[in-house]
Write a protein that holds these residues in place. Structure first.
Motif, mmCIF file in Angstrom:
data_model
loop_
_atom_site.group_PDB
_atom_site.id
_atom_site.type_symbol
_atom_site.label_atom_id
_atom_site.label_comp_id
_atom_site.label_asym_id
_atom_site.label_seq_id
_atom_site.Cartn_x
_atom_site.Cartn_y
_atom_site.Cartn_z
ATOM 1 N N SER A 1 0.962 -1.325 0.067
ATOM 2 C CA SER A 1 0.136 -0.102 0.135
ATOM 3 C C SER A 1 1.071 1.143 0.197
ATOM 4 O O SER A 1 1.231 1.424 1.077
ATOM 5 C CB SER A 1 -0.775 0.069 0.999
ATOM 6 O OG SER A 1 0.544 0.205 1.996
ATOM 7 N N ARG A 2 0.876 1.968 -0.966
ATOM 8 C CA ARG A 2 1.868 3.270 -1.214
ATOM 9 C C ARG A 2 0.672 4.812 -0.810
ATOM 10 O O ARG A 2 -0.294 4.908 -0.935
ATOM 11 C CB ARG A 2 2.477 3.673 -2.246
ATOM 12 C CG ARG A 2 3.002 2.296 -2.967
ATOM 13 C CD ARG A 2 3.023 2.497 -4.926
ATOM 14 N NE ARG A 2 4.582 1.899 -4.587
ATOM 15 C CZ ARG A 2 5.097 1.767 -6.014
ATOM 16 N NH1 ARG A 2 4.667 2.640 -7.467
ATOM 17 N NH2 ARG A 2 6.097 0.447 -5.844
ATOM 18 N N LYS A 3 1.175 5.671 -0.085
ATOM 19 C CA LYS A 3 0.924 6.745 0.491
ATOM 20 C C LYS A 3 0.248 7.910 -0.859
ATOM 21 O O LYS A 3 1.309 7.724 -1.948
ATOM 22 C CB LYS A 3 1.308 7.432 1.324
ATOM 23 C CG LYS A 3 1.398 6.796 2.764
ATOM 24 C CD LYS A 3 2.172 7.446 3.471
ATOM 25 C CE LYS A 3 2.610 7.026 4.447
ATOM 26 N NZ LYS A 3 3.079 7.392 5.876
ATOM 27 N N LYS A 4 -0.864 7.674 -1.297
ATOM 28 C CA LYS A 4 -0.978 9.288 -2.264
ATOM 29 C C LYS A 4 -0.583 10.278 -1.958
ATOM 30 O O LYS A 4 -0.580 10.604 -1.316
ATOM 31 C CB LYS A 4 -2.377 9.126 -2.730
ATOM 32 C CG LYS A 4 -3.129 7.566 -3.324
ATOM 33 C CD LYS A 4 -4.118 7.647 -3.466
ATOM 34 C CE LYS A 4 -5.304 6.137 -4.749
ATOM 35 N NZ LYS A 4 -6.601 6.037 -4.489
ATOM 36 N N SER B 1 1.571 12.080 1.812
ATOM 37 C CA SER B 1 0.338 12.295 2.022
ATOM 38 C C SER B 1 -0.398 12.830 2.051
ATOM 39 O O SER B 1 -0.506 13.638 2.527
ATOM 40 C CB SER B 1 0.803 11.176 3.406
ATOM 41 O OG SER B 1 -0.676 11.132 4.300
ATOM 42 N N LYS B 2 -1.276 12.766 1.103
ATOM 43 C CA LYS B 2 -2.284 13.178 1.280
ATOM 44 C C LYS B 2 -3.267 13.482 2.342
ATOM 45 O O LYS B 2 -3.641 14.271 2.332
ATOM 46 C CB LYS B 2 -3.950 11.737 -0.017
ATOM 47 C CG LYS B 2 -5.191 12.922 0.040
ATOM 48 C CD LYS B 2 -5.373 12.335 -1.012
ATOM 49 C CE LYS B 2 -6.147 11.079 -1.066
ATOM 50 N NZ LYS B 2 -7.088 10.347 -1.419
ATOM 51 N N ARG B 3 -3.218 12.566 3.538
ATOM 52 C CA ARG B 3 -3.910 13.267 4.684
ATOM 53 C C ARG B 3 -3.144 14.253 5.140
ATOM 54 O O ARG B 3 -3.538 15.010 6.114
ATOM 55 C CB ARG B 3 -3.696 11.788 5.677
ATOM 56 C CG ARG B 3 -5.142 10.716 5.434
ATOM 57 C CD ARG B 3 -4.815 9.425 6.188
ATOM 58 N NE ARG B 3 -5.568 8.427 5.357
ATOM 59 C CZ ARG B 3 -5.818 7.678 6.199
ATOM 60 N NH1 ARG B 3 -4.680 6.863 7.188
ATOM 61 N NH2 ARG B 3 -7.027 6.633 6.349
#
Length: 227
Positions: A36-39, A97-99
């Motif tokens: 799982s890669r961070k967008k 990171s999108k978050r």
């Protein structure tokens, strides 16, 4: 009895191989599962605090999360040669990171920049907005389009200047040639050709004069013959 023992041994080996295969399959499945890669997420700065540059923006925002790419749009002054401008109108910052990008935009928007009190940007406010579904490629396309528009405008202006310069040079050359001709004709007496109206008036005046002299000689011959 010996045959039964052999069969039991074969069953046990099959079970062991089945167990080994199952473990290998599980390992293969774990390897095949994509990590799982961070967008990444991009925030937009509608205004850059006075006195800040790309390095300072990365330092201030990098405290909240890992930053990938960043770009600040410099303010270009018309009629000035290209130099590195220390003033910027807007900017884009990409977080890993999108978050994190969302959180930075929510918490820092309309808050003081801070830092050292003597700096010009200490009392300035952050104007940050998160850009959903926005990728860095979109920014590259926009910058390339703006660059093409500027180049086209510059080419149009250069072509206009060339046309005006050529027209001025042609006018100067014509005036020089005309002056040379006038200098050559300066010692000559040039008379203008008579128009048709002037020729007609001249003929009528001559005819009237001849008629009056004829009538005078006819009715007063003594005066015309007197010395």
């Amino acid at each position: 009895m010996e045959g039964k023992n052999q069969l039991e041994r074969l069953d046990e080996t099959d079970n062991v191989t089945d167990d080994l295969m199952s473990e290998e399959e599980l390992e293969d499945e774990e390897i095949e599962k994509p990590k799982s890669r961070k967008k990444p997420g991009i925030v937009y700065l509608s205004s850059i605090p006075t006195g800040m540059n790309p390095q300072l923006v990365r330092e201030f925002l990098g405290v909240h999360g890992e930053i990938g790419k960043s770009f600040l749009q410099p303010i270009e002054k018309a009629g000035v040669k290209k130099k590195r401008s220390n003033k910027f109108s807007e900017g884009w910052v990409e977080f890993a990171s999108k978050r994190v990008a969302k959180a930075v935009a929510e918490h820092l928007n309309n808050t003081k920049v801070g830092g050292k009190r003597r700096t010009r940007y200490h009392e300035c406010l952050w104007n940050i907005k998160y850009l959903p579904r926005f990728k860095w490629a979109h920014l590259n396309e926009r910058l390339a389009y703006e660059k093409a528009v500027r180049q086209q405008r510059m080419r149009t202006e250069i072509a206009q200047v060339k046309r005006e310069t050529n027209f001025f040079i042609e006018s100067v050359d014509k005036s020089k040639r005309l002056k040379k001709k006038m200098d050559k004709l300066e010692g000559w007496s040039v008379t203008q050709r008579s128009t048709e109206e002037e020729i007609a008036q001249f003929k009528t005046s001559n005819q009237n004069q001849d008629r009056t002299e004829f009538l005078r000689n006819l009715f007063n011959p003594s005066k015309s013959s007197a010395p």
